[in-house]
Design an enzyme around this catalytic site. Structure first.
Site, PDB file in Angstrom:
ATOM      1  N   HIS A  13      19.971   0.565   0.708  1.00  0.00           N
ATOM      2  CA  HIS A  13      19.466   0.946   1.546  1.00  0.00           C
ATOM      3  C   HIS A  13      19.473   0.217   3.037  1.00  0.00           C
ATOM      4  O   HIS A  13      19.595   1.042   3.678  1.00  0.00           O
ATOM      5  CB  HIS A  13      17.761   1.633   1.899  1.00  0.00           C
ATOM      6  CG  HIS A  13      16.860   2.151   0.316  1.00  0.00           C
ATOM      7  ND1 HIS A  13      16.283   2.107  -0.372  1.00  0.00           N
ATOM      8  CD2 HIS A  13      17.888   2.821  -0.818  1.00  0.00           C
ATOM      9  CE1 HIS A  13      16.365   2.807  -1.092  1.00  0.00           C
ATOM     10  NE2 HIS A  13      17.273   2.385  -1.669  1.00  0.00           N
ATOM     11  N   ARG A  58      18.898  13.702   5.980  1.00  0.00           N
ATOM     12  CA  ARG A  58      18.394  13.178   4.615  1.00  0.00           C
ATOM     13  C   ARG A  58      17.227  12.837   4.894  1.00  0.00           C
ATOM     14  O   ARG A  58      16.866  11.960   5.104  1.00  0.00           O
ATOM     15  CB  ARG A  58      19.607  12.333   4.015  1.00  0.00           C
ATOM     16  CG  ARG A  58      20.499  12.584   4.489  1.00  0.00           C
ATOM     17  CD  ARG A  58      21.338  12.062   3.485  1.00  0.00           C
ATOM     18  NE  ARG A  58      22.623  12.228   2.771  1.00  0.00           N
ATOM     19  CZ  ARG A  58      24.212  11.741   4.002  1.00  0.00           C
ATOM     20  NH1 ARG A  58      24.240  11.589   4.792  1.00  0.00           N
ATOM     21  NH2 ARG A  58      25.661  11.516   2.306  1.00  0.00           N
ATOM     22  N   ARG A 110      17.265  19.122   4.734  1.00  0.00           N
ATOM     23  CA  ARG A 110      17.913  19.163   3.352  1.00  0.00           C
ATOM     24  C   ARG A 110      16.125  18.397   3.001  1.00  0.00           C
ATOM     25  O   ARG A 110      15.768  16.822   3.274  1.00  0.00           O
ATOM     26  CB  ARG A 110      18.943  17.814   2.883  1.00  0.00           C
ATOM     27  CG  ARG A 110      18.281  17.976   1.201  1.00  0.00           C
ATOM     28  CD  ARG A 110      19.918  17.272   0.555  1.00  0.00           C
ATOM     29  NE  ARG A 110      19.197  15.868   1.107  1.00  0.00           N
ATOM     30  CZ  ARG A 110      20.781  15.293   0.693  1.00  0.00           C
ATOM     31  NH1 ARG A 110      21.232  15.652   0.577  1.00  0.00           N
ATOM     32  NH2 ARG A 110      20.619  14.147   0.822  1.00  0.00           N
ATOM     33  N   GLU A 112      25.820  20.799  -5.072  1.00  0.00           N
ATOM     34  CA  GLU A 112      26.476  19.856  -5.425  1.00  0.00           C
ATOM     35  C   GLU A 112      26.664  19.658  -6.738  1.00  0.00           C
ATOM     36  O   GLU A 112      27.029  18.579  -7.655  1.00  0.00           O
ATOM     37  CB  GLU A 112      25.216  18.467  -5.387  1.00  0.00           C
ATOM     38  CG  GLU A 112      25.193  18.681  -3.545  1.00  0.00           C
ATOM     39  CD  GLU A 112      23.468  17.414  -3.064  1.00  0.00           C
ATOM     40  OE1 GLU A 112      23.532  16.496  -3.315  1.00  0.00           O
ATOM     41  OE2 GLU A 112      22.155  17.866  -3.892  1.00  0.00           O
ATOM     42  N   ASN A 160      30.516  15.080  -2.686  1.00  0.00           N
ATOM     43  CA  ASN A 160      29.648  13.063  -2.940  1.00  0.00           C
ATOM     44  C   ASN A 160      29.311  13.395  -4.193  1.00  0.00           C
ATOM     45  O   ASN A 160      30.014  13.394  -5.168  1.00  0.00           O
ATOM     46  CB  ASN A 160      28.597  12.341  -2.422  1.00  0.00           C
ATOM     47  CG  ASN A 160      28.908  12.141  -0.967  1.00  0.00           C
ATOM     48  OD1 ASN A 160      30.281  12.599  -0.182  1.00  0.00           O
ATOM     49  ND2 ASN A 160      28.087  12.077  -0.001  1.00  0.00           N
ATOM     50  N   ASP A 161      28.285  14.193  -4.414  1.00  0.00           N
ATOM     51  CA  ASP A 161      27.872  14.350  -5.511  1.00  0.00           C
ATOM     52  C   ASP A 161      28.704  15.543  -7.023  1.00  0.00           C
ATOM     53  O   ASP A 161      28.777  15.090  -7.870  1.00  0.00           O
ATOM     54  CB  ASP A 161      26.537  15.539  -5.873  1.00  0.00           C
ATOM     55  CG  ASP A 161      25.484  13.763  -5.254  1.00  0.00           C
ATOM     56  OD1 ASP A 161      25.514  12.616  -6.402  1.00  0.00           O
ATOM     57  OD2 ASP A 161      23.968  13.828  -4.775  1.00  0.00           O
ATOM     58  N   ARG A 166      29.186   7.506  -8.299  1.00  0.00           N
ATOM     59  CA  ARG A 166      30.268   7.825  -7.477  1.00  0.00           C
ATOM     60  C   ARG A 166      30.181   6.724  -7.030  1.00  0.00           C
ATOM     61  O   ARG A 166      29.960   6.162  -5.683  1.00  0.00           O
ATOM     62  CB  ARG A 166      29.794   9.038  -6.175  1.00  0.00           C
ATOM     63  CG  ARG A 166      28.081   8.848  -6.314  1.00  0.00           C
ATOM     64  CD  ARG A 166      27.281   9.758  -5.967  1.00  0.00           C
ATOM     65  NE  ARG A 166      27.107   9.415  -4.331  1.00  0.00           N
ATOM     66  CZ  ARG A 166      26.339  10.006  -2.948  1.00  0.00           C
ATOM     67  NH1 ARG A 166      25.794  11.622  -4.101  1.00  0.00           N
ATOM     68  NH2 ARG A 166      26.454   9.813  -2.177  1.00  0.00           N
ATOM     69  N   CYS A 212      29.062  18.993   3.722  1.00  0.00           N
ATOM     70  CA  CYS A 212      28.165  17.554   4.041  1.00  0.00           C
ATOM     71  C   CYS A 212      29.106  16.511   3.121  1.00  0.00           C
ATOM     72  O   CYS A 212      28.114  15.118   3.706  1.00  0.00           O
ATOM     73  CB  CYS A 212      27.330  18.294   4.682  1.00  0.00           C
ATOM     74  SG  CYS A 212      25.901  18.060   3.079  1.00  0.00           S
TER      75      CYS A 212
END
Ligand code: PEP
Ligand code: MG
Length: 755
Positions: free
Chosen positions: A367, A474, A510, A609, A632-633, A643, A680
């Site tokens: 994080h 996000r 999102r 995703e 990404n996913d 990933r 994105c």
């Protein structure tokens, strides 16, 4: 202690006097060895200092040939002295000459001494030198004597670390304590930082390590241990963990050690040799760190780490407020060095002065790395013992893209990086000049460039980059960096601030994407075999709709009188989308009934995703207002390759035939259904990725803020038709093994595109 003159406490007191005397470094060392030899009734006492070239030089001796001082230089693996240094452990022998590691240097005249006690001179786990006593007779040094010599070595460690010995060192063979270091870790965020070390939790500079009153120090130690124990008990009893990143089992381990008699006994023994409580903690911590750095067994490393962490907590108890980090006294060009850090702690520093971050822990998905990215500071993680080798104020260079850190760099190194920083700054200026230019390709295609965001600190990026809006907000980041669950009012005020900052530009929010690798420190974690495929994101939202509904309500209220775009993470079936969308409708009805000001227009879309949606595109496109592809996913699930796992993440290329076929199908179908589609994921933030995406039909990309300049510069020069003409036949080819990335690179070179 039997045989010793006056014992260790008298020795420490005498050493303190010698340290304060206004004499040269050599004289001080000479006096120290005489004192130690006399106090320990040893015929020899010698100090070896580890040099920048990795060898050990005899700096002072009582008992050996004086002519050998500054002449005898041992390899770091040579002899018993080398053994002490390389193992960072004491060596205690009554018959040294028969030890396999014994090596004899004629110039020292040490052949007549049989017994040998050598201890490492340690500071924060690093070996700075070796302190040795020897006796002619075959004598066994007691444990107390060994302990006393280790305590004495602490005094030497401070002297060596102070840099005082540089004055008597040969050029090029200075003490290693202050040598330039090149450390390599994991890249967390791009950028180059040139600055000065600030320790997030400053190592305590112990000004008084010699106790005046040993029973009093033992009492202080005992009280601090008690406080630390009860703090841990309270944390565990409360069942919620506030200290970002700490989990229950970690705390359980701390508690186990906190009650361990052995550990406390070692601290008490160190105090009994005459140290203050904090100096005793420092000594035990330094030993632990030294062992941690050498331990290969991961279990043992982890346990040593727990002990080290406990010592930190204990130091905190002993020193109270003075131990607080220097947040408000941050120098210009600060580079934070920390063992680990929660995201909220990083946000408390003054962003204007912060250039870089170096962590001992913290992978790319931590994080704190997310916050470092949002702040735009160069960041490197997984640098072992960074806090042990860096001193406050040391010059440091952080290269975020490669994971290189140069501590106390040479002037050449500094000049080379300064030049690179100037170059980057020049390039940034060029990007700035493009800020207000519409993003239209050479052949007239308009590409919408938006940014990804998630925290209030991201908001200035909308203006700074000249982006067309926020393509992905996000919302979970606010939850991840908080110490406790953000209340509805806090969510509302962040969402409103985002919409205010965006002005007329659109923002796509999102809903919460938690679970998987996105853990909330204050939420109890369920153990799952495969968290990435587990109970996460919209699955959690639909099963526990209270949370999702209150978030949706906060969004709808924050957007009163304006347009709102909402999308859901990890949708796998159209039914899930329907269910999620119905929650938005319910909340709208609720707000309408209570006469709240509603948004002008609400558009509801989804992230794409999960590969299952590829086979539901028609029915999905009938339902959604827009699509946003999360590459990404999508790529992780597409290739079944985690990933975040570096062993497999680079094994499969997103710029490859199967992925591009899938992405092109999505873009084609969305266009045929007149539904907007954005991509994105990180793929869009790499120039070569963006090139591939526009070539297969994407006209809206959402990027990391720092990527907007380079991507725009590339897109302004690109001829999309030519790129499409290159890539389409490659995607359709049935030959297999088409090196698309290579072909795109060659195309870019030929067209003069900067990728
Ligand atoms: C993605 O999966 O591509 C995406 C943008 O979502 P996140 O990176 O937040 O999982
Ligand atoms: Mg995702």
């Amino acid at each position: 202690m039997r045989g010793a003159l006056g014992g260790p406490r008298v020795l420490l007191r005498r050493l303190r006097e010698v340290m304060a005397e206004p004499v040269s470094a050599q004289e001080r060392l000479d006096k120290i060895v005489v004192l130690i030899a006399a106090n320990m009734v040893a015929e020899v006492c010698s100090v070896y200092v580890l040099r920048v070239d990795g060898t050990l030089e005899l700096y002072a001796t009582e008992g050996l040939n004086k002519a050998a001082v500054h002449q005898t230089v041992l390899r770091s693996d040579e002899g018993l002295v080398g053994l002490v240094a390389s193992e960072a452990n004491p060596v205690n022998l009554s018959d040294a000459q028969n030890h396999p590691a014994f090596s004899y240097r004629a110039e020292t005249g040490e052949e007549i001494y049989h017994s040998f006690l050598g201890v490492p001179v340690l500071r924060a786990g690093n070996t700075l030198g070796v302190l040795v006593v020897q006796n002619r007779a075959r004598r066994t040094y007691t444990e107390e004597e060994e302990e006393a010599l280790q305590t004495t070595a602490m005094v030497l460690a401070e002297m060596i670390a102070s840099g005082e010995l540089s004055a008597i060192a040969k050029p090029g063979a200075e003490p290693a304590a202050r040598r330039p270091l090149h450390l390599v870790g994991t890249a967390l965020n791009d950028g180059i930082a040139l600055g000065y070390v600030v320790l997030h939790e400053p190592r305590v500079v112990i000004t008084n390590f010699i106790a005046d009153d040993v029973p009093k120090e033992l009492k202080r130690l005992g009280a601090a241990v008690e406080m630390m124990r009860s703090d841990l008990d309270v944390l565990l009893e409360r069942g919620e963990v506030v200290d970002g990143g700490d989990h229950r089992d970690v705390l359980e381990a701390y508690r186990m050690f906190a009650y361990d008699r052995g550990w406390v006994h070692r601290l008490e023994e160190a105090v009994a040799t005459g140290l203050t409580a904090e100096a005793a903690v420092e000594r035990v911590q330094s030993d632990t760190r030294a062992r941690m750095l050498r331990a290969t067994d991961p279990y043992l490393r982890e346990r040593l780490h727990d002990l080290d962490e406990l010592a930190n907590r204990l130091m905190h108890q002993l020193l109270g407020k003075d131990y607080a980090p220097a947040r408000d006294r941050l120098p210009e060009n600060a580079v934070l060095v920390a063992r680990s850090m929660g995201p909220a702690a990083l946000l408390e520093y003054d962003r204007k002065r912060l250039r870089g971050l170096v962590l001992e822990e913290g992978g790319p998905n931590s994080h704190v790395a997310i916050v470092a990215r949002a702040l735009g500071i160069a960041a490197v993680g997984e640098i072992a013992n960074a806090t042990g080798v860096a001193d406050p104020g040391d010059a440091i260079i952080v290269e975020g893209s490669s994971g290189d850190v140069h501590l106390r760099p040479s002037p050449d190194m500094e000049a080379a990086y300064a030049e690179r920083v100037r170059l980057r700054a020049r390039r940034q200026l060029q990007y700035l000049a493009l800020r207000d230019k519409p993003c239209i390709t050479r052949d007239g295609e308009k590409i919408e460039l938006m940014i990804n965001a998630g925290l209030a600190v991201d908001l200035p990026h909308i203006e700074e980059t000249g982006a067309a809006g926020v393509g992905l907000f996000r919302t979970e980041l606010q939850f991840m960096v908080a110490a406790t669950f953000p209340r509805s009012a806090e969510q509302f005020s962040l969402y409103r601030a985002v919409l205010d900052a965006a002005g007329q530009k659109p923002v796509t929010f999102r809903t919460l994407d938690i679970g998987g690798d996105k853990v909330l420190p204050y939420m109890r974690n369920i153990d799952e075999e495969n968290p990435a495929l587990g109970w996460r994101a919209i699955r959690l939202g639909l099963d526990r709709p209270g949370l999702l509904r209150s978030q949706i309500r906060a969004l709808l209220r924050a957007a009163g009188g304006r347009d709102l775009k909402i999308m859901f993470p990890m949708i796998a079936t159209v039914e899930e989308f329907d269910e999620a969308k119905s929650l938005v409708e319910r909340e709208l009805t609720h707000l309408r009934r209570h006469s709240h000001k509603l948004p002008e227009r609400v558009e509801v879309g989804t992230m794409l995703e999960v590969p299952s949606l590829l086979y539901q595109l028609d029915e999905l496109l009938d339902r959604v207002d827009f699509l946003s592809v999360g590459s990404n996913d999508l790529v992780q699930f597409f290739y079944a390759a985690d990933r975040g796992n570096s062993r497999v993440a680079d094994r499969f290329d997103a710029i490859s035939v199967p992925v591009l076929r899938a992405l092109k199908t999505i873009a084609d179908k969305a266009r045929a259904n007149a539904k907007p589609v954005t991509l994105c994921g990180e793929l869009a933030s790499k120039p070569i990725g963006a090139l591939a995406l526009v070539a297969i039909g994407y006209r809206a990309l959402s990027l990391s803020p720092s990527a907007v300049g380079p991507i725009k510069a590339m897109l302004l020069d690109v001829d999309v038709r030519k790129a499409a003409a290159l890539i389409e036949p490659l995607i359709e080819s049935r030959t297999g093994g088409v090196p698309i990335r290579e072909r795109l690179k060659a195309f870019a070179a030929e067209q003069g595109l900067q990728i």
